[in-house]
Design a protein around this motif. Structure first.
Motif, PDB file in Angstrom:
ATOM      1  N   MET A   1     -64.283  -7.520  49.534  1.00 21.15           N
ATOM      2  CA  MET A   1     -64.857  -6.660  50.573  1.00 21.15           C
ATOM      3  C   MET A   1     -63.833  -6.426  51.679  1.00 21.15           C
ATOM      4  SD  MET A   1     -68.643  -8.386  50.523  1.00 21.15           S
ATOM      5  CE  MET A   1     -67.907  -9.986  50.158  1.00 21.15           C
ATOM      6  N   HIS A   2     -63.517  -5.175  51.905  1.00 22.96           N
ATOM      7  CA  HIS A   2     -62.482  -4.773  52.855  1.00 22.96           C
ATOM      8  C   HIS A   2     -62.958  -4.910  54.306  1.00 22.96           C
ATOM      9  CE1 HIS A   2     -64.557  -0.988  53.764  1.00 22.96           C
ATOM     10  NE2 HIS A   2     -64.748  -0.829  52.464  1.00 22.96           N
ATOM     11  N   GLY A   3     -62.043  -4.664  55.235  1.00 27.26           N
ATOM     12  CA  GLY A   3     -62.356  -4.733  56.646  1.00 27.26           C
ATOM     13  C   GLY A   3     -62.839  -3.404  57.208  1.00 27.26           C
ATOM     14  N   TYR A   4     -63.189  -3.430  58.468  1.00 23.11           N
ATOM     15  CA  TYR A   4     -63.710  -2.249  59.164  1.00 23.11           C
ATOM     16  C   TYR A   4     -62.693  -1.112  59.147  1.00 23.11           C
ATOM     17  CZ  TYR A   4     -65.433   0.646  63.016  1.00 23.11           C
ATOM     18  OH  TYR A   4     -65.866   1.695  63.783  1.00 23.11           O
ATOM     19  N   GLY A   5     -63.171   0.077  58.789  1.00 20.08           N
ATOM     20  CA  GLY A   5     -62.324   1.255  58.792  1.00 20.08           C
ATOM     21  C   GLY A   5     -61.422   1.394  57.589  1.00 20.08           C
ATOM     22  N   SER A   6     -61.507   0.467  56.632  1.00 20.72           N
ATOM     23  CA  SER A   6     -60.679   0.529  55.433  1.00 20.72           C
ATOM     24  C   SER A   6     -61.506   1.081  54.272  1.00 20.72           C
ATOM     25  CB  SER A   6     -60.097  -0.851  55.132  1.00 20.72           C
ATOM     26  OG  SER A   6     -59.107  -0.761  54.121  1.00 20.72           O
ATOM     27  N   HIS A   7     -61.103   0.757  53.050  1.00 23.80           N
ATOM     28  CA  HIS A   7     -61.744   1.350  51.882  1.00 23.80           C
ATOM     29  C   HIS A   7     -61.525   0.447  50.672  1.00 23.80           C
ATOM     30  CE1 HIS A   7     -57.655   2.475  50.769  1.00 23.80           C
ATOM     31  NE2 HIS A   7     -57.516   2.946  52.001  1.00 23.80           N
ATOM     32  N   GLU A   8     -62.157   0.827  49.583  1.00 16.50           N
ATOM     33  CA  GLU A   8     -62.184  -0.003  48.389  1.00 16.50           C
ATOM     34  C   GLU A   8     -60.834  -0.123  47.682  1.00 16.50           C
ATOM     35  OE1 GLU A   8     -63.124   4.216  47.177  1.00 16.50           O
ATOM     36  OE2 GLU A   8     -63.608   2.874  48.851  1.00 16.50           O
ATOM     37  N   SER A   9     -59.910   0.799  47.949  1.00 14.56           N
ATOM     38  CA  SER A   9     -58.609   0.753  47.275  1.00 14.56           C
ATOM     39  C   SER A   9     -57.588  -0.118  48.006  1.00 14.56           C
ATOM     40  CB  SER A   9     -58.048   2.176  47.116  1.00 14.56           C
ATOM     41  OG  SER A   9     -58.872   2.936  46.262  1.00 14.56           O
ATOM     42  N   ASP A  10     -58.000  -0.706  49.118  1.00 12.58           N
ATOM     43  CA  ASP A  10     -57.082  -1.509  49.928  1.00 12.58           C
ATOM     44  C   ASP A  10     -56.824  -2.874  49.288  1.00 12.58           C
ATOM     45  OD1 ASP A  10     -55.607  -2.732  51.890  1.00 12.58           O
ATOM     46  OD2 ASP A  10     -57.177  -2.703  53.415  1.00 12.58           O
ATOM     47  N   LEU A  11     -57.803  -3.744  49.308  1.00 19.60           N
ATOM     48  CA  LEU A  11     -57.580  -5.139  48.919  1.00 19.60           C
ATOM     49  C   LEU A  11     -57.515  -5.361  47.415  1.00 19.60           C
ATOM     50  CD1 LEU A  11     -59.753  -7.069  51.534  1.00 19.60           C
ATOM     51  CD2 LEU A  11     -57.313  -6.512  51.610  1.00 19.60           C
TER      52      LEU A  11
END
Length: 238
Positions: free
Chosen positions: A38-48
């Protein structure tokens, strides 16, 4: 996709980014070791999901998109709940988001069968989510990784049960994190001491971010968890 006034946040299954091809889910999910990211605020699913190659190969990773659209000036970013007071969001909003993730897990199990073990990894707001999921259904999760996140104030459904279960939680952060206020850090430390078996580590210089050393330690933490999890039949590497 919902705005900041959802009646029940829903996880968009079409937006989930997997560490394996979608056409392998039916074969791999039953009996797998699943890591919900689960990503952080303002991010998205392709981040982590970029962390997946640095984690144990036998884990199947699913990176979720938070159900709320983060407001301007953020563009193309998402949130699990409104920020509210820094480090102290409205508990009911976090509970609603947690129920959305649990409903997604129910749907995954209905579609493909149950994983042998489920762990969570969240950053910032996602870390708060990881802890809140544990506070709703602790028996569902083999371990929890909270990176630069925090516990939510107030009581949650399984807090009393957790005092006995004391599940394994990894908590990584920088003590000079410029985003998470000291009050939230203190609340998290107090809650974890009473409810979990915690591996708490500091990463100087990380700020409000994730370091390579932190991910290496998270990998070791997950590997230790896998040693006590059932071995799925027919498992293969990523």
């Amino acid at each position: 996709m919902t705005d900041f006034s959802p009646t029940q946040p829903v996880i968009d299954d079409r937006a989930v980014v997997w560490s394996i091809p979608r056409d392998e889910l039916a074969a791999r999910i039953p009996g797998s070791r699943l890591l919900v990211i689960m990503h952080g605020y303002g991010s998205h699913e392709s981040d982590l999901i970029s962390l997946a190659p640095h984690l144990p190969a036998e884990i199947v990773c699913a990176s979720l998109r938070a159900p709320l659209i983060a407001p301007a000036p953020i563009q193309n970013g998402f949130a699990w709940f409104q920020v509210g007071a820094p480090g102290n969001p409205e508990p009911s909003a976090v509970d609603a988001a947690a129920r959305g993730v649990l409903a997604w897990l129910d749907g995954l199990t209905s579609a493909f069968g149950g994983p042998a073990a489920v762990s969570t990894l969240g950053f910032s707001q996602g870390g708060a989510m990881a802890l809140q999921l544990l506070r709703h259904e602790p028996s569902r999760f083999a371990s929890t990784i909270n990176l630069s996140g925090f516990s939510i104030s107030g009581d949650a459904p399984a807090d009393v049960e957790l005092e006995t279960l004391r599940p394994r939680v990894f908590w990584g952060r920088d003590e000079r994190d410029p985003i998470i206020p000291p009050s939230a850090v203190a609340r998290t430390a107090t809650w974890l001491e009473a409810h979990a078996t915690t591996d708490a580590r500091l990463y100087p210089g990380a700020g409000h971010g994730i370091t390579g050393d932190e991910i290496a330690d998270a990998r070791e933490f997950l590997e230790q968890t896998l040693q006590s999890a059932p071995t799925p039949s027919g498992a293969t590497g990523r």
